[in-house]
Design a protein around this motif. Structure first.
Motif, short mmCIF file in Angstrom:
data_model
loop_
_atom_site.label_atom_id
_atom_site.label_comp_id
_atom_site.label_asym_id
_atom_site.label_seq_id
_atom_site.Cartn_x
_atom_site.Cartn_y
_atom_site.Cartn_z
N GLY A 253 -11.02 91.12 54.84
CA GLY A 253 -10.87 90.85 56.27
C GLY A 253 -10.91 89.37 56.59
N SER B 5 5.00 89.16 52.41
CA SER B 5 5.26 90.60 52.27
C SER B 5 6.64 90.96 52.80
CB SER B 5 4.20 91.40 53.01
OG SER B 5 2.91 91.16 52.48
N TYR C 72 -10.12 86.79 54.60
CA TYR C 72 -8.94 86.08 54.12
C TYR C 72 -7.69 86.48 54.90
CZ TYR C 72 -11.61 84.15 50.30
OH TYR C 72 -12.54 83.45 49.57
N PHE C 73 -7.61 87.74 55.32
CA PHE C 73 -6.46 88.14 56.13
C PHE C 73 -6.51 87.46 57.50
CE2 PHE C 73 -3.98 90.83 58.96
CZ PHE C 73 -2.82 91.00 58.21
N ALA C 74 -7.70 87.32 58.05
CA ALA C 74 -7.84 86.67 59.35
C ALA C 74 -7.44 85.20 59.28
CB ALA C 74 -9.27 86.80 59.87
N THR C 75 -7.75 84.55 58.17
CA THR C 75 -7.46 83.12 58.05
C THR C 75 -6.07 82.85 57.48
OG1 THR C 75 -8.60 83.14 55.89
CG2 THR C 75 -9.88 82.47 57.82
N HIS C 76 -5.48 83.82 56.80
CA HIS C 76 -4.16 83.60 56.18
C HIS C 76 -3.18 84.73 56.51
CE1 HIS C 76 -5.78 80.29 53.77
NE2 HIS C 76 -6.79 81.08 53.45
N ALA C 77 -3.35 85.35 57.66
CA ALA C 77 -2.49 86.48 58.03
C ALA C 77 -1.02 86.09 58.04
CB ALA C 77 -2.90 87.03 59.39
N ARG C 78 -0.71 84.92 58.55
CA ARG C 78 0.68 84.47 58.63
C ARG C 78 1.32 84.42 57.25
NH1 ARG C 78 3.23 79.42 58.38
NH2 ARG C 78 5.18 79.29 59.59
N GLU C 79 0.61 83.83 56.30
CA GLU C 79 1.15 83.72 54.94
C GLU C 79 1.32 85.10 54.30
OE1 GLU C 79 -1.26 81.97 56.17
OE2 GLU C 79 -0.79 79.84 55.90
N PHE C 80 0.34 85.99 54.48
CA PHE C 80 0.42 87.34 53.92
C PHE C 80 1.63 88.09 54.47
CE2 PHE C 80 -4.46 87.54 53.21
CZ PHE C 80 -4.30 86.96 51.95
N ILE C 81 1.80 88.04 55.79
CA ILE C 81 2.87 88.80 56.42
C ILE C 81 4.23 88.26 56.02
CG2 ILE C 81 3.92 89.37 58.64
CD1 ILE C 81 1.06 89.43 59.81
#
Length: 292
Positions: free
Chosen positions: A190, A204, A192-201
């Motif tokens: 949670g 993907s 890392y997704f909150a801080t790097h959500a843009r990169e993850f999305i």
């Protein structure tokens, strides 16, 4: 083979891969080496089953098992390669192991198909040979130590990490000076997704869009596109991977750590669009029938 059987045969391995990736993404943090052996076992069993199945139903089951192992390996192998590599050559390591070898395997499958083996046996041999590299990798991975990064950052076992580092680095410098950023990571997904959500999305979505085109060509090209341009299944696969895919992968390996991932991905996508447009013109048999 009727339509729904053909569809299930094509999608079974991919569905299994999605299941395997979801399950082993969680299990990977319980032990890289332990579960890496399980994924190779699943791929070996699935590969061998494909060579001896009595009917299409069992072939679909075998490909689901194979897919689960492949999906698990999509998670575990890159992790192990990244955690064992240094920053300077990390791109080359992953690109060679995760990209180049895939193309070589596809070329080998095409050559087996073209070797003159009787048609009722060729698909069994081509699919069954996939068990051989799985067995070899399973044996070799047993000889690779657990990564120091996993032992420190995930397991929190600094002493075991010291032992691994000492076994691969015989220099006399001190290995015990752990920086705070190298200690056990207490943050969850949670954070890392909150801080790097843009990169993850973005990553993907890009991978999803790439795979729509990539897997469409890989799965349906030999059976559908090959007929449109007058090639056999084996010849189409050989040309596709030996002439187009493999050289591109090989060219990208050298500069990937100097130029960066993003520029290479952009130029690779441009090349993909141009080649797709050229193929459309070829299938149309005349450049005047091509349209954007």
């Amino acid at each position: 083979m009727i339509g729904w059987e053909s569809s299930l045969l094509v999608t079974s391995a991919l569905a299994g891969a999605a299941i395997g990736a979801l399950i082993f993404s969680v299990l990977a943090n319980k032990g890289r080496k332990t579960f890496n052996g399980i994924d190779m076992l699943l791929m070996t069993v699935g590969g061998l089953m494909q060579a001896f199945v009595p009917n299409i139903g069992w072939l679909i089951v075998a490909r689901i098992i194979l897919g689960i192992g492949a999906g698990a390996d999509y998670i575990l192998s890159p992790l192990i390669m990244v955690e064992h590599s240094n920053a300077k050559d990390r791109g080359k390591t992953v690109a060679t192991g995760f990209g180049l070898m895939w193309g070589l395997g596809a070329i080998l499958a095409s050559l087996i198909y073209m070797a003159g083996v009787p048609h009722p046996l060729v698909w069994r041999i081509a699919l069954g040979t996939g068990a051989l590299p799985s067995l070899s990798v399973k044996y070799l991975r047993r000889r690779v130590p657990v990564t120091a990064r996993y032992l420190v950052r995930i397991a929190g076992d600094n002493a075991a990490a010291e032992s691994v580092i000492a076994s691969v680095d015989q220099s006399t410098h001190n290995h015990t000076a752990w920086e705070e950023s190298m200690l056990r990571d207490q943050k969850g997904f949670g954070y890392y997704f909150a801080t790097h959500a843009r990169e993850f999305i973005i990553a993907s979505v890009l991978w999803f869009l790439f795979d729509i085109v990539g897997y469409a060509g890989n799965l349906f090209g030999p059976s559908l596109l090959a007929k449109g341009i007058g090639l056999t299944t084996g010849t189409f696969g050989l040309v596709m991977f030996a002439v187009f895919s493999l050289p591109g992968k090989a060219l990208a390996i050298g500069p990937i750590d100097r130029w960066g991932r993003k520029p290479l991905q952009v130029w690779g996508s441009v090349g993909w669009l141009l080649s797709s447009y050229s193929l459309r013109c070829t299938v149309a048999l005349s450049p005047f029938h091509c349209s954007v």
